[in-house]
Design a protein around this motif. Sequence first.
Motif, PDB file in Angstrom:
ATOM      1  N   ALA A 284      -7.700 -11.071 -15.646  1.00 22.87           N
ATOM      2  CA  ALA A 284      -8.640 -10.554 -14.639  1.00 22.87           C
ATOM      3  C   ALA A 284      -7.941  -9.644 -13.639  1.00 22.87           C
ATOM      4  N   PHE A 285      -6.743 -10.030 -13.193  1.00 18.09           N
ATOM      5  CA  PHE A 285      -6.008  -9.223 -12.207  1.00 18.09           C
ATOM      6  C   PHE A 285      -5.686  -7.841 -12.764  1.00 18.09           C
ATOM      7  N   PHE A 286      -5.204  -7.798 -14.010  1.00 13.19           N
ATOM      8  CA  PHE A 286      -4.845  -6.492 -14.568  1.00 13.19           C
ATOM      9  C   PHE A 286      -6.084  -5.689 -14.959  1.00 13.19           C
ATOM     10  N   GLU A 287      -7.186  -6.361 -15.284  1.00 14.36           N
ATOM     11  CA  GLU A 287      -8.430  -5.642 -15.575  1.00 14.36           C
ATOM     12  C   GLU A 287      -8.978  -4.956 -14.324  1.00 14.36           C
ATOM     13  N   GLU A 288      -8.856  -5.612 -13.171  1.00 12.73           N
ATOM     14  CA  GLU A 288      -9.537  -5.161 -11.957  1.00 12.73           C
ATOM     15  C   GLU A 288      -8.784  -4.102 -11.168  1.00 12.73           C
ATOM     16  N   ASN A 289      -7.511  -3.887 -11.482  1.00  6.60           N
ATOM     17  CA  ASN A 289      -6.711  -3.020 -10.610  1.00  6.60           C
ATOM     18  C   ASN A 289      -6.256  -1.747 -11.304  1.00  6.60           C
ATOM     19  N   HIS A 297       0.859  -4.684  -0.390  1.00  7.40           N
ATOM     20  CA  HIS A 297       0.830  -5.029   1.029  1.00  7.40           C
ATOM     21  C   HIS A 297      -0.578  -4.911   1.611  1.00  7.40           C
ATOM     22  N   THR A 298      -1.414  -4.025   1.048  1.00 10.31           N
ATOM     23  CA  THR A 298      -2.768  -3.828   1.584  1.00 10.31           C
ATOM     24  C   THR A 298      -3.848  -4.404   0.658  1.00 10.31           C
ATOM     25  N   TYR A 299      -3.430  -5.068  -0.424  1.00  7.83           N
ATOM     26  CA  TYR A 299      -4.375  -5.608  -1.398  1.00  7.83           C
ATOM     27  C   TYR A 299      -5.264  -6.661  -0.746  1.00  7.83           C
ATOM     28  N   GLU A 300      -6.608  -6.533  -0.938  1.00 10.28           N
ATOM     29  CA  GLU A 300      -7.560  -7.464  -0.339  1.00 10.28           C
ATOM     30  C   GLU A 300      -8.411  -8.185  -1.385  1.00 10.28           C
ATOM     31  N   GLY A 301      -8.020  -8.115  -2.656  1.00  9.76           N
ATOM     32  CA  GLY A 301      -8.809  -8.722  -3.730  1.00  9.76           C
ATOM     33  C   GLY A 301      -8.665 -10.238  -3.788  1.00  9.76           C
ATOM     34  N   ARG A 302      -9.178 -10.840  -4.883  1.00 13.90           N
ATOM     35  CA  ARG A 302      -9.216 -12.300  -4.996  1.00 13.90           C
ATOM     36  C   ARG A 302      -7.926 -12.897  -5.550  1.00 13.90           C
ATOM     37  N   PHE A 303      -6.943 -12.064  -5.860  1.00 14.26           N
ATOM     38  CA  PHE A 303      -5.683 -12.568  -6.405  1.00 14.26           C
ATOM     39  C   PHE A 303      -4.512 -12.184  -5.505  1.00 14.26           C
ATOM     40  N   ARG A 304      -4.631 -12.525  -4.226  1.00 14.80           N
ATOM     41  CA  ARG A 304      -3.605 -12.117  -3.271  1.00 14.80           C
ATOM     42  C   ARG A 304      -2.249 -12.753  -3.584  1.00 14.80           C
ATOM     43  N   TRP A 305      -2.250 -13.986  -4.107  1.00 21.59           N
ATOM     44  CA  TRP A 305      -0.953 -14.631  -4.420  1.00 21.59           C
ATOM     45  C   TRP A 305      -0.235 -13.921  -5.564  1.00 21.59           C
ATOM     46  N   ILE A 306      -1.026 -13.296  -6.483  1.00 16.13           N
ATOM     47  CA  ILE A 306      -0.394 -12.510  -7.546  1.00 16.13           C
ATOM     48  C   ILE A 306       0.163 -11.211  -6.968  1.00 16.13           C
ATOM     49  N   ALA A 307      -0.637 -10.551  -6.115  1.00 16.02           N
ATOM     50  CA  ALA A 307      -0.180  -9.308  -5.489  1.00 16.02           C
ATOM     51  C   ALA A 307       1.095  -9.541  -4.683  1.00 16.02           C
ATOM     52  N   GLU A 308       1.195 -10.689  -4.016  1.00 10.64           N
ATOM     53  CA  GLU A 308       2.376 -11.002  -3.230  1.00 10.64           C
ATOM     54  C   GLU A 308       3.626 -11.066  -4.111  1.00 10.64           C
TER      55      GLU A 308
END
Length: 532
Positions: A284-289, A297-308
């Motif tokens: 889902a994370f790779f599909e959505e981005n 640093h500015t990511y506001e989606g539902r997978f913030r722990w992955i973005a971190e």
Amino acid sequence: MTDLHPIDDDDSAKYRLIGESVLSYRFIVPHDARVYLGDLLKIVDQTKGLTFYAKVSEIRHACNFADPRWDTRAYGRRFYEMGEDVFLEVAAVPLGYVDEAGTFRKPNTLPSKFSEVVADPDAADFAFLRGEMGEIEVGLLKNGLGVVEGVPVALHARVMAQHMGVFATTGMGKSNFMKVFSASCMKAQQFGMLIVDPHGEYATGGRSSTGDPTQGLLHYTAGRDGLAVFTIDREKLKKYHLNRLWLEYDDIRASDLNILFDHSEAQHDILELLGGVRGSDLVAFFEENDFDTFDAHTYEGRFRWIAEKLRTSQPGPLTVLKRHFEILTERNDSFFRREGSALPEIIKALDEHKVVLIDIPGMSERSELFVLSVITRKIMAGHREWGVDKEEEPPQVLIAIEEAQRVLGTGGRRTQIFREAAMEGRKFGVGLCVVTQQPKNIDPRVLAQLNTFVVMGLGDRGDRETIASSAKQDLSKMDTEIQTLDTGEAVISTLKIPFPVSTKIHAFDPYIQRLNKEARRPIDEGLKRGFV
């Protein structure tokens, strides 16, 4: 001069031991005697009251003539008769001996000089060996060109978690051995066994190398309760009512992509960072981005722990991985979907000591290894948890890997889960069955972990030397025999069987016909008695 005749009129011995040491025997026979590599010998030592056993490992011409070139001189046969002074000298590998109490022991002593050598022992002579065999029958004891009827060769179920290797060049009978072995596992139900079949022949049969139709494991009807088949073949699903193979997104982890794709160092680093993330979240994370504009640093989606986790990663590698996840979901939709997995059923069948066959005809090589990797990782994870949470031992599982040099060669991070199973699996009851034509291309550290070797015909000297240096029993003196093995023959070295045994592997079709007939017999006999 050595006398080839019996020492006295009452002695029926044909041959006499003339040397040579605890680890090597030597005797002579008439020049026209038929002696073959692999012939089994019984050596009766009347002086010590012991019976020794050996196997022919070398045969050469010899004579008592002082002239070393007698046989190459012109008209040599006019002056030298082919009588007692021309003979065959035979070397034999000691296998062990039976002491006065009937206990078989390793060859730690030597038969007396001129002990009687019996060149054709029968089943009664090997009665002690039947007690050394295990539950997984694969063939009959081989004796030169023939077999010893009534002496089956059977592996021990308890040593299967300590890894097995099956080695043979093309056409020497690997597939037949694996089917026979699987059928015997179905019968014994002593451990779970996982086989991935990309050719679709194990379940329902196929064609032999000569084009003749062959049967499959489903034809072993008496053992069907020991078999579970998971397939992607729609025709087989309909005809045989098999289980549908499905993996779901949550079955995978980031490292599984290493099987399907070649990755750069930067991409490897990202996959390692994401190692603990659930598969559905990764997809889902790779599909959505869109990673051309992605900023952790500015990511506001539902997978913030992955973005971190990806705050220091570059857009290029992330874009490539996005495409890889898309390919994973699009090109493998025949077995890979968002929800609904057969893995719980697969694990349950293995825990119930069944043979689990993953039938995936037509699947690409990398997809095949992907499926095997995902299931292997799930098995290893479950067995590790079992060791922590429960006092009793986990159910024993054997995972067969065909063409194992693809995943167990030297180097390579892409196949780490198989290396973990090879190095750590025995602690958790997980064994590997390493099947390959090229043992010299298997990582030596993996070969060192194998405690059972099934060696079929191998023409390559490097392969034979690799096996001889890795086996737990000495195979070096059987090099010539291994080189000359015929199709369907093997030398088997394993724990709990006291010496390497030469074996004529059962032909699969007649073997399962026999097993089916044996299973029906008690019922038929009971019916007859009931109606008397």
